[in-house]
Design an enzyme around this catalytic site. Sequence first.
Site, short mmCIF file in Angstrom:
data_model
loop_
_atom_site.label_atom_id
_atom_site.label_comp_id
_atom_site.label_asym_id
_atom_site.label_seq_id
_atom_site.Cartn_x
_atom_site.Cartn_y
_atom_site.Cartn_z
CE1 TYR A 94 -3.34 -2.83 0.78
CE2 TYR A 94 -4.60 -0.81 1.06
CZ TYR A 94 -4.56 -2.17 0.87
OH TYR A 94 -5.73 -2.86 0.75
CE LYS B 161 2.58 -18.14 -1.89
NZ LYS B 161 1.80 -19.41 -1.95
CG ASP C 50 -1.19 -20.57 -0.49
OD1 ASP C 50 -0.69 -20.49 0.65
OD2 ASP C 50 -0.63 -21.18 -1.43
CG ASP D 201 -7.85 -5.09 1.58
OD1 ASP D 201 -8.83 -4.60 2.19
OD2 ASP D 201 -7.76 -5.10 0.34
CG ASP E 183 -13.51 -7.55 1.79
OD1 ASP E 183 -13.27 -6.74 2.70
OD2 ASP E 183 -14.04 -7.23 0.70
C1 IPM Z 1 -10.36 -1.56 3.87
C2 IPM Z 1 -10.60 -0.98 2.49
C3 IPM Z 1 -9.46 -0.05 2.15
C4 IPM Z 1 -8.19 -0.86 2.12
C5 IPM Z 1 -9.64 0.72 0.82
C6 IPM Z 1 -10.95 1.49 0.80
C7 IPM Z 1 -8.48 1.61 0.52
O1 IPM Z 1 -10.76 -1.98 1.55
O2 IPM Z 1 -10.31 -0.79 4.84
O3 IPM Z 1 -10.24 -2.78 3.97
O4 IPM Z 1 -7.85 -1.49 1.09
O5 IPM Z 1 -7.49 -0.89 3.13
MN MN Z 2 -10.71 -4.00 2.37
#
Ligand code: IPM
Ligand code: MN
Length: 353
Positions: free
Chosen positions: A142, A187, A219, A243, A247
């Site tokens: 990032y 990894k 993975d 990240d 999700d």
């Molecule tokens: C998160 C989001 C952010 C990230 C984006 C919006 C930049 O996906 O907070 O997980 O990738 O960190």
């Molecule tokens: Mn995210």
Amino acid sequence: MKLNIAVLAGDGIGPEIMQQGVAVVKAVAERFAHDVSFTPALCGAAAIDRVGTPFPEETFTTCMNADAVLFAAVGDPKFDNDPTARVRPEQGLLAMRKRLGLFANIRPVQTFTGLIHKSPLKDEIVSGADFVCIRELTGGMYFGEKYQDDDKAYDTNYYTREEVERILRVAYDYAMKRRRHLTVVDKANVLASSRLWRQVAKEMEGLYPEVKTDYMFVDNASMRMLVEPTFFDVMVTENTFGDILTDEGSCISGSMGLLPSASTGIHTPVFEPVHGSWPQAAGKDIANPVAQILSAAMMMEHFGLAAEGALIRRAVDAALDAHVRTPDIQVEGGQHYGTREVGAWIAGYIATH
Ligand code: IPM
Ligand code: MN
């Protein structure tokens, strides 16, 4: 306690869920006689539209002067669909993380009784899952050196020993407070940055003999989260892996609208939902305010206000039990409550319990 909270509502559904988050904090403050003040500040697309930059200097100052930041979400499709856009709302979020030194992102993954059916995974697999992902938040790809032209591009996954050590310390502290099991996700079979992570973790392992440390390739971890999520207690990983895995983690809970997070580090801590700005739902009063409200609970707990945090959590559980839920998590045939109704119900519960 006297608390000054910076309120960064941002874009899309941000302002709507933030309104409910603030109402809940006010209800708790009233109930426990805390003196809480709120200072709104611009960020994201809303800030670009008003002042041309997604994390204005004035917002930074407001955050630095606050005890905590309550953050909702940023992002707007008008920027996503324009590859030439030089400023983007997400840069505001990244600038906030970097400038406040928020290197540790704490993302709990839990199931809620009565919502297990909402997970795309089988009940018997997700039932009892309860872990925390500690995501490194100010390093890696990032923020590493980037390059892009028409023929090639790269992002550098840069980490220093110091960055790895400090996030591992946070992870071990969490593990000590929980079930004393830490999984370091990397990894290391391919990436040099991961090999440094693993080397540093191996060195630190001995400092925490009560904690069982294990190592897992990312993975494999992404697979294990789906087949045996109850395996995990605390997992720690670098920015990009964290990240992606968080999700995935939201599928265990059943809805992105349920997951709160805390980002802590050097300056003012930030409490924010894991989900994004869901622009398609903006203004429709359908967004789930629970992740924002639980982020407020994490904020209370951060200040040692355990009873306050617990009351917020009980109020959320009670709303879920009473089927006072937004459409994303409602049972079949159940009434669809709006963002405002759910928030008001939870704030009402806090006022009377
Ligand atoms: C998160 C989001 C952010 C990230 C984006 C919006 C930049 O996906 O907070 O997980 O990738 O960190
Ligand atoms: Mn995210």
